[in-house]
Design an enzyme around this catalytic site. Structure first.
Site, mmCIF file in Angstrom:
data_model
loop_
_atom_site.group_PDB
_atom_site.id
_atom_site.type_symbol
_atom_site.label_atom_id
_atom_site.label_comp_id
_atom_site.label_asym_id
_atom_site.label_seq_id
_atom_site.Cartn_x
_atom_site.Cartn_y
_atom_site.Cartn_z
ATOM 1 N N CYS A 1 -0.463 4.182 2.058
ATOM 2 C CA CYS A 1 -0.237 4.038 3.498
ATOM 3 C C CYS A 1 1.211 4.361 3.879
ATOM 4 O O CYS A 1 1.464 5.016 4.899
ATOM 5 C CB CYS A 1 -0.552 2.612 3.948
ATOM 6 N N ASP A 2 2.166 3.882 3.098
ATOM 7 C CA ASP A 2 3.555 3.834 3.555
ATOM 8 C C ASP A 2 4.540 4.748 2.829
ATOM 9 O O ASP A 2 5.688 4.860 3.252
ATOM 10 C CB ASP A 2 4.064 2.387 3.445
ATOM 11 N N CYS B 1 0.836 -1.203 0.000
ATOM 12 C CA CYS B 1 0.000 0.000 0.000
ATOM 13 C C CYS B 1 0.866 1.246 0.000
ATOM 14 O O CYS B 1 1.344 1.679 1.054
ATOM 15 C CB CYS B 1 -0.932 -0.001 1.207
#
Length: 303
Positions: free
Chosen positions: A133-134, A130
């Site tokens: 997300c990261d 993801c």
């Protein structure tokens, strides 16, 4: 007989359980594991109310909240769902049967994995599924993105704002992504294309430090030094057990409307297993809340 059975125990399932329990519905959450893909996020900093929290802790807090409100939980893998005169029968692979007047399908999606040595070891410690997300955690670092579709190109373009260097690895010499995305990536100074190539191994000690990449045409293997690898080669939705019950799209995603209703009255769906775009924790949670509220309205009507 339950009022509502929720199949799946990730952000969508847990949130649906919270909202159903608050409406005093007799609620059962059934899943083979608890927390979904969210528990693999080492750090979450885009969920409202938390500056920084691990996915594991966030899901534990959400599950506890649902339990405290009265939702029940059962560990099981669902094999079959049968429509009955009074609602639905849910059968697991061990032969147990659960009954409910309505269902919420929230069993999520599983990222397609590379299937190479080192991937499991470094999941959450360099391997990410993801970018949204990261990506911010890789500021001024070297990373690789694996894939050739829109998701891979979107990840590459997002990472180009943070990372020092991005290797975009694709097994073919042409991309499946939209041409405008491909052209935008090609002109980025910090993006290098590695085409006709696949990742053969992920390496490192405590943290990921590199990958072995093989050219599928020449069989030549090169080693690249990276701090992270973003795997963007699609998701698997294990929806075959509901294929004869409700309508799915060509990717196996559950087709829903704006109220999270499926093609069959009494069956609702939420989260990554549905046609809703953007597979994010906060979106799955919101969709779970919507599905539970719509299910409550449905149950009030049939009474």
């Amino acid at each position: 007989m339950y009022d509502l059975i929720i199949i799946g125990a990730g952000p969508a399932g847990f949130t649906a359980a919270i909202y159903a329990a608050r409406r005093a519905l007799k609620t059962l959450v059934v899943s083979r594991d608890f927390g979904g893909q969210a528990i693999y996020a080492a750090q979450v900093e885009n969920y409202p109310g938390f500056d920084l929290i691990s996915g594991f802790e966030l899901m534990n807090k959400t599950k506890y909240q649902a339990e405290r409100l009265g939702a029940e939980f059962q560990s099981a893998e669902i094999k079959e769902i049968e429509k009955t005169a009074s609602g639905f029968k849910v059968k697991d692979k061990d032969g147990h049967v659960f009954e409910a007047r309505a269902l919420v399908l929230a069993f999520g999606a599983v990222p397609q994995k590379l299937g190479v040595p080192g991937e499991e070891k470094f999941k959450g410690r360099g391997i990410s599924y993801c970018a949204t997300c990261d990506a911010p955690f890789y500021k001024n670092k070297n990373v690789a993105v694996v894939g050739g579709g829109n998701a891979a190109l979107d990840a590459t373009l997002l990472l180009s704002k943070f990372a020092k260097k991005i290797y975009l690895i694709h097994r073919r010499d042409e991309f499946r992504a939209e041409e405008v995305r491909v052209n935008e990536a090609k002109v980025k100074e910090n993006v290098e294309l590695i085409l006709n190539s696949v990742v053969k191994e992920v390496m490192g000690d405590e943290k990921l430090s590199g990958a072995a990449v093989e050219n599928v045409v020449t069989s030549e293997v090169q080693e690249i030094k990276v701090d992270g690898i973003f795997v963007e080669i699609g998701h698997i939705i294990e929806s075959d057990f509901v294929r004869n019950l409700i309508k799915l799209d060509e990717h196996g995603q559950i087709i829903i409307n704006s109220k999270n209703e499926t093609s069959l009255p009494g069956v609702f769906a939420a989260g990554d297993a549905t046609t809703v775009p953007y597979k994010q924790i906060v979106i799955a949670a919101g969709e779970g809340a919507k599905a539970a509220l719509t299910a409550y309205s449905y149950l009030q009507r049939i009474k």
